[in-house]
Design a protein around this motif. Structure first.
Motif, PDB file in Angstrom:
ATOM      1  N   VAL A  55       0.816  -1.214   0.000  1.00 19.75           N
ATOM      2  CA  VAL A  55       0.000   0.000   0.000  1.00 19.75           C
ATOM      3  C   VAL A  55       0.850   1.265   0.000  1.00 19.75           C
ATOM      4  O   VAL A  55       0.566   2.211  -0.720  1.00 19.75           O
ATOM      5  CB  VAL A  55      -0.955   0.004   1.217  1.00 19.75           C
ATOM      6  N   PHE A  56       1.911   1.291   0.792  1.00 17.39           N
ATOM      7  CA  PHE A  56       2.699   2.511   0.943  1.00 17.39           C
ATOM      8  C   PHE A  56       4.021   2.425   0.183  1.00 17.39           C
ATOM      9  O   PHE A  56       5.049   2.897   0.645  1.00 17.39           O
ATOM     10  CB  PHE A  56       2.928   2.788   2.433  1.00 17.39           C
ATOM     11  N   GLN A  57       3.983   1.834  -1.003  1.00 14.70           N
ATOM     12  CA  GLN A  57       5.167   1.621  -1.816  1.00 14.70           C
ATOM     13  C   GLN A  57       5.815   2.947  -2.235  1.00 14.70           C
ATOM     14  O   GLN A  57       7.030   3.104  -2.149  1.00 14.70           O
ATOM     15  CB  GLN A  57       4.773   0.810  -3.053  1.00 14.70           C
ATOM     16  N   GLY A  58       5.015   3.913  -2.655  1.00 13.98           N
ATOM     17  CA  GLY A  58       5.548   5.188  -3.125  1.00 13.98           C
ATOM     18  C   GLY A  58       6.220   5.992  -2.040  1.00 13.98           C
ATOM     19  O   GLY A  58       7.331   6.503  -2.218  1.00 13.98           O
ATOM     20  N   ILE A  59       5.572   6.110  -0.892  1.00 16.00           N
ATOM     21  CA  ILE A  59       6.152   6.925   0.186  1.00 16.00           C
ATOM     22  C   ILE A  59       7.358   6.236   0.807  1.00 16.00           C
ATOM     23  O   ILE A  59       8.286   6.890   1.264  1.00 16.00           O
ATOM     24  CB  ILE A  59       5.103   7.332   1.237  1.00 16.00           C
ATOM     25  N   SER A  60       7.385   4.898   0.799  1.00 21.42           N
ATOM     26  CA  SER A  60       8.563   4.202   1.334  1.00 21.42           C
ATOM     27  C   SER A  60       9.775   4.463   0.443  1.00 21.42           C
ATOM     28  O   SER A  60      10.894   4.633   0.936  1.00 21.42           O
ATOM     29  CB  SER A  60       8.303   2.700   1.486  1.00 21.42           C
ATOM     30  N   LYS A  61       9.565   4.542  -0.881  1.00 23.47           N
ATOM     31  CA  LYS A  61      10.653   4.887  -1.805  1.00 23.47           C
ATOM     32  C   LYS A  61      11.113   6.322  -1.561  1.00 23.47           C
ATOM     33  O   LYS A  61      12.315   6.607  -1.566  1.00 23.47           O
ATOM     34  CB  LYS A  61      10.182   4.708  -3.255  1.00 23.47           C
ATOM     35  N   ALA A  62      10.169   7.220  -1.322  1.00 21.26           N
ATOM     36  CA  ALA A  62      10.516   8.617  -1.038  1.00 21.26           C
ATOM     37  C   ALA A  62      11.304   8.727   0.265  1.00 21.26           C
ATOM     38  O   ALA A  62      12.259   9.509   0.359  1.00 21.26           O
ATOM     39  CB  ALA A  62       9.260   9.481  -0.980  1.00 21.26           C
ATOM     40  N   CYS A  63      10.942   7.938   1.276  1.00 20.24           N
ATOM     41  CA  CYS A  63      11.681   7.932   2.550  1.00 20.24           C
ATOM     42  C   CYS A  63      13.116   7.442   2.333  1.00 20.24           C
ATOM     43  O   CYS A  63      14.063   7.993   2.893  1.00 20.24           O
ATOM     44  CB  CYS A  63      10.983   7.041   3.578  1.00 20.24           C
ATOM     45  N   GLU A  64      13.255   6.400   1.509  1.00 16.67           N
ATOM     46  CA  GLU A  64      14.596   5.884   1.211  1.00 16.67           C
ATOM     47  C   GLU A  64      15.440   6.943   0.512  1.00 16.67           C
ATOM     48  O   GLU A  64      16.606   7.162   0.859  1.00 16.67           O
ATOM     49  CB  GLU A  64      14.486   4.637   0.327  1.00 16.67           C
ATOM     50  N   GLN A  65      14.846   7.640  -0.471  1.00 12.87           N
ATOM     51  CA  GLN A  65      15.572   8.700  -1.173  1.00 12.87           C
ATOM     52  C   GLN A  65      15.938   9.829  -0.217  1.00 12.87           C
ATOM     53  O   GLN A  65      17.053  10.361  -0.273  1.00 12.87           O
ATOM     54  CB  GLN A  65      14.724   9.226  -2.329  1.00 12.87           C
ATOM     55  N   ASN A  66      15.016  10.207   0.665  1.00 16.98           N
ATOM     56  CA  ASN A  66      15.300  11.250   1.654  1.00 16.98           C
ATOM     57  C   ASN A  66      16.480  10.851   2.533  1.00 16.98           C
ATOM     58  O   ASN A  66      17.388  11.659   2.784  1.00 16.98           O
ATOM     59  CB  ASN A  66      14.085  11.503   2.549  1.00 16.98           C
TER      60      ASN A  66
END
Length: 199
Positions: free
Chosen positions: A101-112
């Protein structure tokens, strides 16, 4: 750590000079639970708090708020070197798993987190308006960039965007794909525009 019917009262991993129990860990844990909407209401007896806590199952809204909080934290703070590989692995698994479900925001957290380690993280805390936008799910804003000759261009700026990101994107749009071309450009900040006085 053995099972307990009470909130954590000390850090799971102690750093040098830290003694257990630490009230700061407890206070932060409760603050995160309140932010996510998972903290029991005040005025309950201890037994009611325990029962409520044990019955708490993360709701989609609660999980979403937790991910958004992690998004903000990864833009500002480095985690310990001990936690870093585990956190990165968790974020990578969450972002690469199909149907999560939270695939997009988890990728954004990793990039951050990667940018925070590479560039040092943001120095200036987010404004209340930026925090409200992030909590509401808006993680970028359109920023105006001016080129010589009065040409205007809007780009999406995210929480962890750095000047190099902007330069690379603008160069790409101008058709400059060589790394040497990126080194030729810089970004200047216009803080106050003076209007020419009428004559």
């Amino acid at each position: 750590m053995p099972f307990s019917r009470h909130f954590m009262s000390c850090a799971i991993m102690l750093s040098r000079g830290m003694s257990c129990p630490t009230t700061s860990c407890y206070v932060m844990f409760i603050a995160v639970m309140r932010f996510m909407g998972d903290h029991p209401l005040k005025g309950l007896t201890e037994q009611e708090v325990v029962n409520t806590f044990l019955k708490v199952t993360p709701t989609p809204d609660s999980c979403q708020r937790g991910w958004r909080l992690l998004y903000i934290l990864t833009a500002f703070h480095r985690c310990s070197e001990v936690l870093k590989p585990f956190l990165l692995k968790f974020l990578q698994n969450a972002s690469r798993s199909q149907g999560v479900v939270f695939q997009g925001i988890s990728k954004a957290c990793e990039q951050n987190l990667r940018k925070t380690y590479r560039y040092g993280g943001r120095i200036i805390p987010p404004s209340s308006m930026e925090l409200k936008a992030t909590v509401a799910g808006r993680s970028s804003k359109r920023q105006l960039f001016l080129f010589p000759g009065g040409i205007e261009r809007h780009l999406k700026i995210k929480t962890c965007s750095v000047a190099l990101d902007v330069i690379e994107e603008l160069c790409y749009e101008m058709g400059l794909h060589r790394l040497e071309a990126v080194d030729e450009y810089a970004v200047f900040l216009v803080t106050k525009r003076e209007c020419p006085s009428p004559q």
